[in-house]
Design a protein around this motif. Structure first.
Motif, mmCIF file in Angstrom:
data_model
loop_
_atom_site.group_PDB
_atom_site.id
_atom_site.type_symbol
_atom_site.label_atom_id
_atom_site.label_comp_id
_atom_site.label_asym_id
_atom_site.label_seq_id
_atom_site.Cartn_x
_atom_site.Cartn_y
_atom_site.Cartn_z
ATOM 1 N N PRO A 1 -13.375 10.941 -23.298
ATOM 2 C CA PRO A 1 -13.680 10.388 -24.625
ATOM 3 C C PRO A 1 -13.930 11.510 -25.634
ATOM 4 O O PRO A 1 -13.895 12.695 -25.272
ATOM 5 N N GLU A 2 -14.223 11.153 -26.845
ATOM 6 C CA GLU A 2 -14.344 12.158 -27.901
ATOM 7 C C GLU A 2 -15.497 13.107 -27.652
ATOM 8 O O GLU A 2 -15.383 14.320 -27.865
ATOM 9 N N SER A 3 -16.625 12.604 -27.188
ATOM 10 C CA SER A 3 -17.807 13.445 -26.951
ATOM 11 C C SER A 3 -18.438 13.094 -25.611
ATOM 12 O O SER A 3 -19.505 12.463 -25.547
ATOM 13 N N PRO A 4 -17.797 13.479 -24.501
ATOM 14 C CA PRO A 4 -18.384 13.170 -23.186
ATOM 15 C C PRO A 4 -19.690 13.927 -22.972
ATOM 16 O O PRO A 4 -19.906 15.001 -23.542
ATOM 17 N N ARG A 5 -20.554 13.357 -22.143
ATOM 18 C CA ARG A 5 -21.849 13.983 -21.861
ATOM 19 C C ARG A 5 -22.018 14.113 -20.361
ATOM 20 O O ARG A 5 -22.037 13.124 -19.627
ATOM 21 N N LEU A 6 -22.159 15.353 -19.908
ATOM 22 C CA LEU A 6 -22.439 15.639 -18.507
ATOM 23 C C LEU A 6 -23.896 16.040 -18.375
ATOM 24 O O LEU A 6 -24.382 16.902 -19.112
#
Length: 432
Positions: free
Chosen positions: A240-245
Protein backbone atom coordinates in the motif's frame (compact mmCIF):
# COMPACT_ATOMS: atom_id res chain seq x y z
CA UNK A 1 34.47 -43.07 -7.49
CA UNK A 2 35.23 -45.78 -4.93
CA UNK A 3 32.81 -46.14 -2.01
CA UNK A 4 34.12 -46.69 1.51
CA UNK A 5 32.87 -47.04 5.07
CA UNK A 6 33.53 -44.47 7.81
CA UNK A 7 32.40 -43.56 11.31
CA UNK A 8 31.27 -40.01 11.97
CA UNK A 9 33.02 -38.62 15.02
CA UNK A 10 31.69 -35.07 15.25
CA UNK A 11 29.90 -32.12 13.66
CA UNK A 12 31.60 -29.35 11.72
CA UNK A 13 30.80 -25.66 12.20
CA UNK A 14 28.45 -25.85 9.20
CA UNK A 15 26.48 -28.83 10.53
CA UNK A 16 28.16 -31.47 8.38
CA UNK A 17 29.37 -34.69 9.93
CA UNK A 18 33.12 -35.16 10.32
CA UNK A 19 35.01 -38.39 9.74
CA UNK A 20 38.75 -38.95 10.03
CA UNK A 21 40.17 -40.91 7.09
CA UNK A 22 43.87 -41.68 7.52
CA UNK A 23 44.08 -38.69 9.84
CA UNK A 24 42.48 -36.32 7.35
CA UNK A 25 39.14 -34.59 8.03
CA UNK A 26 36.31 -35.54 5.70
CA UNK A 27 33.11 -33.47 5.82
CA UNK A 28 29.88 -35.32 5.11
CA UNK A 29 26.56 -33.56 4.50
CA UNK A 30 23.62 -35.20 6.25
CA UNK A 31 25.70 -37.37 8.59
CA UNK A 32 25.45 -37.39 12.40
CA UNK A 33 27.99 -38.20 15.12
CA UNK A 34 28.22 -41.89 15.97
CA UNK A 35 26.88 -43.09 12.63
CA UNK A 36 28.58 -45.66 10.44
CA UNK A 37 28.06 -44.66 6.83
CA UNK A 38 28.98 -45.64 3.30
CA UNK A 39 30.56 -42.67 1.54
CA UNK A 40 32.07 -41.52 -1.70
CA UNK A 41 34.24 -38.48 -2.26
CA UNK A 42 32.98 -35.68 -4.48
CA UNK A 43 35.80 -33.20 -3.89
CA UNK A 44 39.34 -33.62 -2.59
CA UNK A 45 41.40 -30.85 -1.01
CA UNK A 46 44.89 -30.59 0.40
CA UNK A 47 43.86 -30.43 4.07
CA UNK A 48 40.35 -31.90 4.02
CA UNK A 49 37.90 -33.70 1.75
CA UNK A 50 34.19 -33.51 0.97
CA UNK A 51 32.10 -36.65 0.72
CA UNK A 52 28.46 -37.61 0.29
CA UNK A 53 26.48 -40.42 1.86
CA UNK A 54 25.70 -43.44 -0.25
CA UNK A 55 23.84 -45.10 2.62
CA UNK A 56 23.57 -45.00 6.41
CA UNK A 57 24.71 -48.35 7.77
CA UNK A 58 24.16 -47.65 11.48
CA UNK A 59 21.93 -44.65 12.18
CA UNK A 60 22.23 -42.37 15.18
CA UNK A 61 19.33 -42.45 17.67
CA UNK A 62 19.20 -38.68 17.09
CA UNK A 63 18.34 -39.09 13.41
CA UNK A 64 14.82 -38.00 12.43
CA UNK A 65 12.96 -37.65 9.16
CA UNK A 66 13.41 -34.10 7.78
CA UNK A 67 10.13 -32.23 7.65
CA UNK A 68 10.96 -30.25 4.52
CA UNK A 69 10.59 -31.97 1.15
CA UNK A 70 13.42 -29.81 -0.22
CA UNK A 71 15.92 -30.84 2.46
CA UNK A 72 18.24 -32.71 0.11
CA UNK A 73 18.46 -29.79 -2.36
CA UNK A 74 18.35 -26.72 -0.10
CA UNK A 75 21.21 -25.98 2.29
CA UNK A 76 19.24 -23.47 4.35
CA UNK A 77 18.50 -25.89 7.23
CA UNK A 78 21.35 -28.37 7.36
CA UNK A 79 20.30 -30.06 10.63
CA UNK A 80 16.67 -30.98 9.92
CA UNK A 81 17.66 -34.65 10.09
CA UNK A 82 18.76 -34.21 13.73
CA UNK A 83 16.44 -34.33 16.72
CA UNK A 84 15.79 -30.86 18.15
CA UNK A 85 17.12 -31.74 21.62
CA UNK A 86 20.29 -33.14 20.08
CA UNK A 87 20.72 -29.94 18.04
CA UNK A 88 20.64 -27.90 21.25
CA UNK A 89 23.14 -30.20 22.95
CA UNK A 90 25.47 -29.94 19.95
CA UNK A 91 25.30 -26.14 19.98
CA UNK A 92 25.99 -26.04 23.71
CA UNK A 93 29.04 -28.21 23.10
CA UNK A 94 30.25 -25.87 20.35
CA UNK A 95 29.99 -22.94 22.77
CA UNK A 96 31.79 -24.84 25.56
CA UNK A 97 34.58 -25.92 23.19
CA UNK A 98 35.10 -22.35 22.00
CA UNK A 99 35.28 -21.01 25.56
CA UNK A 100 37.89 -23.61 26.45
CA UNK A 101 39.94 -23.48 23.23
CA UNK A 102 39.86 -19.75 22.42
CA UNK A 103 38.99 -17.84 25.57
CA UNK A 104 40.59 -20.25 28.05
CA UNK A 105 37.56 -19.68 30.30
CA UNK A 106 34.72 -21.75 31.73
CA UNK A 107 31.33 -20.39 32.86
CA UNK A 108 30.56 -20.68 36.55
CA UNK A 109 27.26 -22.24 35.50
CA UNK A 110 25.35 -23.06 32.33
CA UNK A 111 22.06 -21.30 31.68
CA UNK A 112 19.14 -23.45 30.53
CA UNK A 113 18.97 -23.29 26.72
CA UNK A 114 16.37 -20.91 25.32
CA UNK A 115 14.09 -22.45 22.71
CA UNK A 116 10.86 -21.56 20.96
CA UNK A 117 8.79 -22.90 18.07
CA UNK A 118 11.16 -24.81 15.73
CA UNK A 119 9.08 -24.23 12.58
CA UNK A 120 7.62 -21.15 10.91
CA UNK A 121 9.93 -18.90 12.90
CA UNK A 122 11.84 -16.92 10.28
CA UNK A 123 10.55 -13.38 9.76
CA UNK A 124 13.49 -11.87 7.89
CA UNK A 125 15.63 -13.05 5.00
CA UNK A 126 16.53 -12.94 1.34
CA UNK A 127 15.50 -15.13 -1.56
CA UNK A 128 17.84 -15.44 -4.50
CA UNK A 129 16.17 -15.27 -7.91
CA UNK A 130 17.66 -16.86 -11.00
CA UNK A 131 16.33 -16.94 -14.53
CA UNK A 132 17.31 -20.22 -16.20
CA UNK A 133 17.40 -19.56 -19.93
CA UNK A 134 17.54 -23.22 -20.97
CA UNK A 135 14.34 -23.93 -19.06
CA UNK A 136 12.82 -20.50 -19.68
CA UNK A 137 11.78 -20.33 -16.07
CA UNK A 138 12.64 -18.60 -12.82
CA UNK A 139 13.96 -20.22 -9.63
CA UNK A 140 13.32 -18.60 -6.26
CA UNK A 141 15.10 -20.03 -3.24
CA UNK A 142 18.27 -19.90 -1.19
CA UNK A 143 21.83 -20.01 -2.44
CA UNK A 144 24.04 -22.97 -1.60
CA UNK A 145 26.80 -21.85 0.79
CA UNK A 146 29.29 -24.21 -0.86
CA UNK A 147 28.29 -23.19 -4.40
CA UNK A 148 26.83 -19.66 -4.41
CA UNK A 149 25.95 -19.93 -8.11
CA UNK A 150 23.43 -22.65 -7.29
CA UNK A 151 19.92 -21.58 -6.25
CA UNK A 152 17.81 -24.33 -4.70
CA UNK A 153 14.42 -24.54 -6.36
CA UNK A 154 11.80 -24.66 -3.62
CA UNK A 155 8.04 -24.29 -3.54
CA UNK A 156 7.52 -24.36 0.21
CA UNK A 157 9.71 -23.49 3.19
CA UNK A 158 8.93 -24.92 6.61
CA UNK A 159 10.95 -22.40 8.64
CA UNK A 160 9.56 -19.21 7.09
CA UNK A 161 6.72 -17.21 8.58
CA UNK A 162 3.62 -19.37 7.93
CA UNK A 163 2.01 -16.66 5.78
CA UNK A 164 4.98 -16.77 3.40
CA UNK A 165 6.48 -20.27 3.62
CA UNK A 166 3.83 -22.04 1.48
CA UNK A 167 4.00 -19.36 -1.24
CA UNK A 168 7.63 -19.49 -2.38
CA UNK A 169 6.61 -21.34 -5.54
CA UNK A 170 4.03 -18.64 -6.28
CA UNK A 171 6.79 -16.03 -6.11
CA UNK A 172 8.71 -17.93 -8.79
CA UNK A 173 5.60 -17.98 -10.98
CA UNK A 174 5.07 -14.26 -10.39
CA UNK A 175 8.62 -13.26 -11.36
CA UNK A 176 8.63 -15.71 -14.27
CA UNK A 177 5.65 -13.88 -15.75
CA UNK A 178 7.30 -10.45 -15.65
CA UNK A 179 8.96 -8.83 -18.63
CA UNK A 180 11.87 -8.00 -16.27
CA UNK A 181 12.26 -11.59 -15.06
CA UNK A 182 15.93 -11.67 -16.09
CA UNK A 183 16.65 -8.47 -14.17
CA UNK A 184 15.37 -9.38 -10.70
CA UNK A 185 18.22 -10.97 -8.70
CA UNK A 186 16.66 -11.12 -5.23
CA UNK A 187 13.57 -10.66 -3.10
CA UNK A 188 13.97 -9.69 0.54
CA UNK A 189 11.21 -10.33 3.05
CA UNK A 190 10.47 -8.90 6.47
CA UNK A 191 7.52 -9.63 8.73
CA UNK A 192 6.12 -7.39 11.41
CA UNK A 193 3.34 -8.43 13.75
CA UNK A 194 0.64 -7.39 11.28
CA UNK A 195 2.26 -7.22 7.85
CA UNK A 196 4.83 -8.94 5.63
CA UNK A 197 6.88 -6.86 3.19
CA UNK A 198 8.48 -8.14 -0.02
CA UNK A 199 11.29 -6.04 -1.53
CA UNK A 200 11.99 -6.73 -5.21
CA UNK A 201 15.49 -5.74 -6.32
CA UNK A 202 15.41 -4.89 -10.04
CA UNK A 203 18.31 -4.02 -12.31
CA UNK A 204 16.24 -2.33 -15.03
CA UNK A 205 13.14 -0.12 -14.99
CA UNK A 206 9.87 -2.00 -14.57
CA UNK A 207 7.05 -1.63 -17.04
CA UNK A 208 3.62 -0.52 -15.91
CA UNK A 209 2.40 -4.05 -16.54
CA UNK A 210 5.11 -5.52 -14.27
CA UNK A 211 4.31 -3.03 -11.52
CA UNK A 212 0.62 -3.85 -11.81
CA UNK A 213 1.39 -7.59 -11.57
CA UNK A 214 3.42 -7.07 -8.38
CA UNK A 215 0.70 -4.93 -6.83
CA UNK A 216 -1.97 -7.48 -7.74
CA UNK A 217 0.12 -10.22 -6.09
CA UNK A 218 0.47 -8.11 -2.94
CA UNK A 219 -3.25 -7.46 -2.78
CA UNK A 220 -4.14 -11.11 -3.40
CA UNK A 221 -1.84 -12.44 -0.66
CA UNK A 222 -1.78 -9.56 1.82
CA UNK A 223 1.88 -8.60 1.26
CA UNK A 224 3.27 -5.07 1.17
CA UNK A 225 5.25 -4.62 -2.05
CA UNK A 226 8.46 -2.56 -2.21
CA UNK A 227 10.84 -1.91 -5.09
CA UNK A 228 14.60 -1.50 -4.85
CA UNK A 229 16.08 -0.08 -8.08
CA UNK A 230 19.45 0.81 -6.46
CA UNK A 231 21.04 0.86 -3.01
CA UNK A 232 19.20 0.60 0.31
CA UNK A 233 18.10 4.23 0.18
CA UNK A 234 16.22 3.55 -3.06
CA UNK A 235 13.72 1.17 -1.42
CA UNK A 236 10.15 2.46 -1.69
CA UNK A 237 6.64 0.99 -1.39
CA UNK A 238 4.25 0.70 -4.32
CA UNK A 239 1.45 -1.00 -2.36
CA UNK A 240 0.00 0.00 0.00
CA UNK A 241 1.00 3.65 -0.12
CA UNK A 242 2.33 3.80 3.45
CA UNK A 243 2.84 0.30 4.88
CA UNK A 244 3.79 -0.01 8.54
CA UNK A 245 6.10 -2.70 9.86
CA UNK A 246 6.33 -3.06 13.63
CA UNK A 247 6.69 -5.64 16.39
CA UNK A 248 5.70 -5.41 20.04
CA UNK A 249 7.45 -6.49 23.22
CA UNK A 250 4.38 -6.99 25.41
CA UNK A 251 6.32 -7.83 28.56
CA UNK A 252 7.84 -4.35 28.57
CA UNK A 253 5.00 -2.46 26.87
CA UNK A 254 7.03 -1.24 23.90
CA UNK A 255 6.59 -1.40 20.13
CA UNK A 256 9.32 -0.91 17.53
CA UNK A 257 8.68 0.25 14.00
CA UNK A 258 11.21 -0.70 11.32
CA UNK A 259 11.90 -0.52 7.59
CA UNK A 260 11.95 -3.71 5.48
CA UNK A 261 15.76 -3.85 5.11
CA UNK A 262 16.51 -2.95 8.74
CA UNK A 263 18.18 -5.53 10.93
CA UNK A 264 15.68 -7.20 13.24
CA UNK A 265 16.14 -10.49 15.05
CA UNK A 266 15.11 -13.24 12.64
CA UNK A 267 13.14 -15.27 15.16
CA UNK A 268 10.28 -13.24 16.71
CA UNK A 269 9.44 -15.73 19.46
CA UNK A 270 13.06 -16.20 20.47
CA UNK A 271 13.57 -12.45 20.50
CA UNK A 272 10.94 -12.13 23.24
CA UNK A 273 12.63 -14.85 25.29
CA UNK A 274 16.08 -13.37 24.70
CA UNK A 275 14.93 -9.94 25.87
CA UNK A 276 13.43 -11.42 29.02
CA UNK A 277 16.64 -13.30 29.83
CA UNK A 278 18.81 -10.27 29.10
CA UNK A 279 16.81 -8.10 31.50
CA UNK A 280 16.95 -10.85 34.11
CA UNK A 281 20.76 -11.07 33.82
CA UNK A 282 21.19 -7.29 33.86
CA UNK A 283 19.27 -7.22 37.18
CA UNK A 284 18.23 -3.62 36.61
CA UNK A 285 17.56 -1.06 39.33
CA UNK A 286 15.60 2.20 38.89
CA UNK A 287 18.80 4.17 39.44
CA UNK A 288 20.98 2.23 36.97
CA UNK A 289 22.68 3.94 34.06
CA UNK A 290 23.05 1.43 31.22
CA UNK A 291 25.07 1.53 28.00
CA UNK A 292 23.71 -0.56 25.10
CA UNK A 293 26.30 -1.03 22.33
CA UNK A 294 25.43 -2.17 18.79
CA UNK A 295 21.87 -1.17 19.67
CA UNK A 296 20.28 -1.12 16.20
CA UNK A 297 16.65 -0.08 16.35
CA UNK A 298 16.62 -0.19 20.15
CA UNK A 299 15.58 -3.83 20.47
CA UNK A 300 17.26 -4.03 23.90
CA UNK A 301 17.42 -0.31 24.65
CA UNK A 302 13.69 0.34 24.87
CA UNK A 303 12.87 -2.60 27.18
CA UNK A 304 15.85 -1.62 29.36
CA UNK A 305 14.46 1.92 29.61
CA UNK A 306 11.31 0.59 31.26
CA UNK A 307 13.41 -0.65 34.21
CA UNK A 308 16.51 1.57 34.45
CA UNK A 309 17.10 5.21 35.27
CA UNK A 310 18.83 5.97 31.98
CA UNK A 311 20.00 4.04 28.92
CA UNK A 312 22.08 5.18 25.96
CA UNK A 313 22.27 3.13 22.78
CA UNK A 314 25.16 3.40 20.33
CA UNK A 315 24.96 2.19 16.72
CA UNK A 316 27.02 2.81 13.61
CA UNK A 317 24.20 3.17 11.07
CA UNK A 318 22.60 6.62 11.01
CA UNK A 319 19.23 5.38 9.75
CA UNK A 320 18.89 2.85 12.55
CA UNK A 321 19.78 5.49 15.15
CA UNK A 322 17.12 7.83 13.76
CA UNK A 323 14.48 5.11 13.87
CA UNK A 324 15.59 4.02 17.36
CA UNK A 325 15.15 7.58 18.64
CA UNK A 326 11.75 7.78 16.95
CA UNK A 327 10.76 4.49 18.59
CA UNK A 328 11.77 5.82 22.01
CA UNK A 329 9.71 8.97 21.49
CA UNK A 330 6.74 6.98 20.20
CA UNK A 331 6.83 4.86 23.35
CA UNK A 332 7.19 7.85 25.65
CA UNK A 333 10.66 6.85 26.85
CA UNK A 334 12.46 10.07 27.66
CA UNK A 335 15.21 8.19 29.54
CA UNK A 336 16.45 6.44 26.36
CA UNK A 337 18.74 8.26 23.94
CA UNK A 338 20.94 7.22 21.03
CA UNK A 339 24.31 8.07 19.53
CA UNK A 340 25.91 7.32 16.17
CA UNK A 341 29.30 5.67 16.49
CA UNK A 342 31.25 3.12 14.45
CA UNK A 343 32.14 0.68 17.20
CA UNK A 344 34.88 -0.89 15.10
CA UNK A 345 36.74 2.42 15.23
CA UNK A 346 38.28 3.88 18.38
CA UNK A 347 35.49 5.77 20.16
CA UNK A 348 37.18 6.11 23.55
CA UNK A 349 37.07 9.92 23.52
CA UNK A 350 33.36 10.16 22.75
CA UNK A 351 31.31 11.56 25.66
CA UNK A 352 29.32 8.36 26.08
CA UNK A 353 32.56 6.33 26.31
CA UNK A 354 34.02 8.48 29.09
CA UNK A 355 30.96 8.47 31.35
CA UNK A 356 30.26 6.11 34.22
CA UNK A 357 27.83 3.28 33.46
CA UNK A 358 26.55 0.81 36.01
CA UNK A 359 25.84 -1.90 33.46
CA UNK A 360 26.78 -2.68 29.89
CA UNK A 361 24.96 -4.69 27.23
CA UNK A 362 26.80 -5.84 24.10
CA UNK A 363 25.11 -7.30 21.01
CA UNK A 364 27.80 -7.18 18.31
CA UNK A 365 27.81 -8.76 14.84
CA UNK A 366 29.97 -11.81 14.07
CA UNK A 367 33.23 -9.85 14.42
CA UNK A 368 32.55 -9.37 18.13
CA UNK A 369 33.40 -6.47 20.41
CA UNK A 370 37.16 -6.66 20.92
CA UNK A 371 37.73 -3.12 19.60
CA UNK A 372 35.26 -1.74 22.16
CA UNK A 373 36.80 -3.79 24.94
CA UNK A 374 40.11 -1.99 24.45
CA UNK A 375 38.61 0.95 26.40
CA UNK A 376 35.40 -0.39 27.96
CA UNK A 377 34.04 -1.26 30.44
CA UNK A 378 35.38 1.56 32.60
CA UNK A 379 35.61 1.64 36.37
CA UNK A 380 32.16 1.54 37.92
CA UNK A 381 30.69 -0.94 35.44
CA UNK A 382 30.25 -4.12 37.45
CA UNK A 383 27.95 -6.16 35.21
CA UNK A 384 28.15 -6.98 31.50
CA UNK A 385 25.62 -8.97 29.48
CA UNK A 386 26.97 -10.13 26.11
CA UNK A 387 24.60 -11.38 23.39
CA UNK A 388 26.51 -13.21 20.68
CA UNK A 389 25.83 -14.56 17.20
CA UNK A 390 29.28 -16.18 16.87
CA UNK A 391 30.75 -18.42 19.59
CA UNK A 392 34.37 -17.87 18.57
CA UNK A 393 34.21 -14.08 18.92
CA UNK A 394 32.32 -14.40 22.22
CA UNK A 395 34.98 -16.79 23.54
CA UNK A 396 37.77 -14.44 22.50
CA UNK A 397 36.02 -11.45 24.10
CA UNK A 398 35.29 -13.48 27.24
CA UNK A 399 39.02 -13.98 27.63
CA UNK A 400 39.53 -10.23 27.29
CA UNK A 401 36.91 -9.44 29.94
CA UNK A 402 38.33 -11.99 32.35
CA UNK A 403 41.74 -10.39 31.84
CA UNK A 404 40.20 -7.03 32.76
CA UNK A 405 38.99 -8.25 36.14
CA UNK A 406 35.64 -9.87 35.34
CA UNK A 407 34.49 -13.42 35.86
CA UNK A 408 32.29 -15.37 33.49
CA UNK A 409 29.34 -16.06 35.77
CA UNK A 410 27.09 -17.94 33.37
CA UNK A 411 26.45 -18.61 29.70
CA UNK A 412 24.06 -20.55 27.51
CA UNK A 413 22.77 -21.02 23.99
CA UNK A 414 19.66 -19.51 22.45
CA UNK A 415 18.18 -21.41 19.51
CA UNK A 416 17.57 -18.40 17.29
CA UNK A 417 17.99 -20.50 14.12
CA UNK A 418 16.53 -24.00 14.66
CA UNK A 419 17.70 -26.70 12.22
CA UNK A 420 20.84 -24.76 11.32
CA UNK A 421 24.36 -24.94 12.71
CA UNK A 422 24.20 -21.27 13.74
CA UNK A 423 24.97 -20.80 17.46
CA UNK A 424 23.46 -17.80 19.23
CA UNK A 425 24.37 -17.38 22.90
CA UNK A 426 24.31 -15.09 25.91
CA UNK A 427 26.80 -14.63 28.74
CA UNK A 428 26.91 -12.75 32.04
CA UNK A 429 30.12 -11.20 33.39
CA UNK A 430 30.57 -9.63 36.86
CA UNK A 431 33.52 -7.73 38.17
CA UNK A 432 35.54 -9.73 40.65
Amino acid sequence: MTEFEATITGLGHDGRGVARIDGKATFVSGALPGERVLLKYYKRHRHYDDAEIVSVLDASPDRVEPKCRHFSQCSGCSLQHMDSAAQIAAKQQVLADNFERIGKVTPGSWLPPLTDQPWGYRRRGRFSVRYVAKKERVLVGFRDEANPRFVAEIEHCEVLHPALGPKVGLLAELVGGLAAARDIPQIEFAAGDDMIALVFRHMSALSDADRDALIAFGKAHGFAIYLQPGNHSSVHPIWPESPRLAFAVPADDVELEFQPLDFVQVNAGMNQRMLARSLELLDLRPTDRVLDLFCGLGNFTLPIARHAGEVVGVEGEHGLVERAAANAARNGLSNASFRVGNLFDDQRNEPWATQRWDKLLLDPPRAGADKVLEYLPRKGTDRVVYVSCHPASLARDAGILVGKGFRLVSAGVMDMFPHTAHVESIALFERR
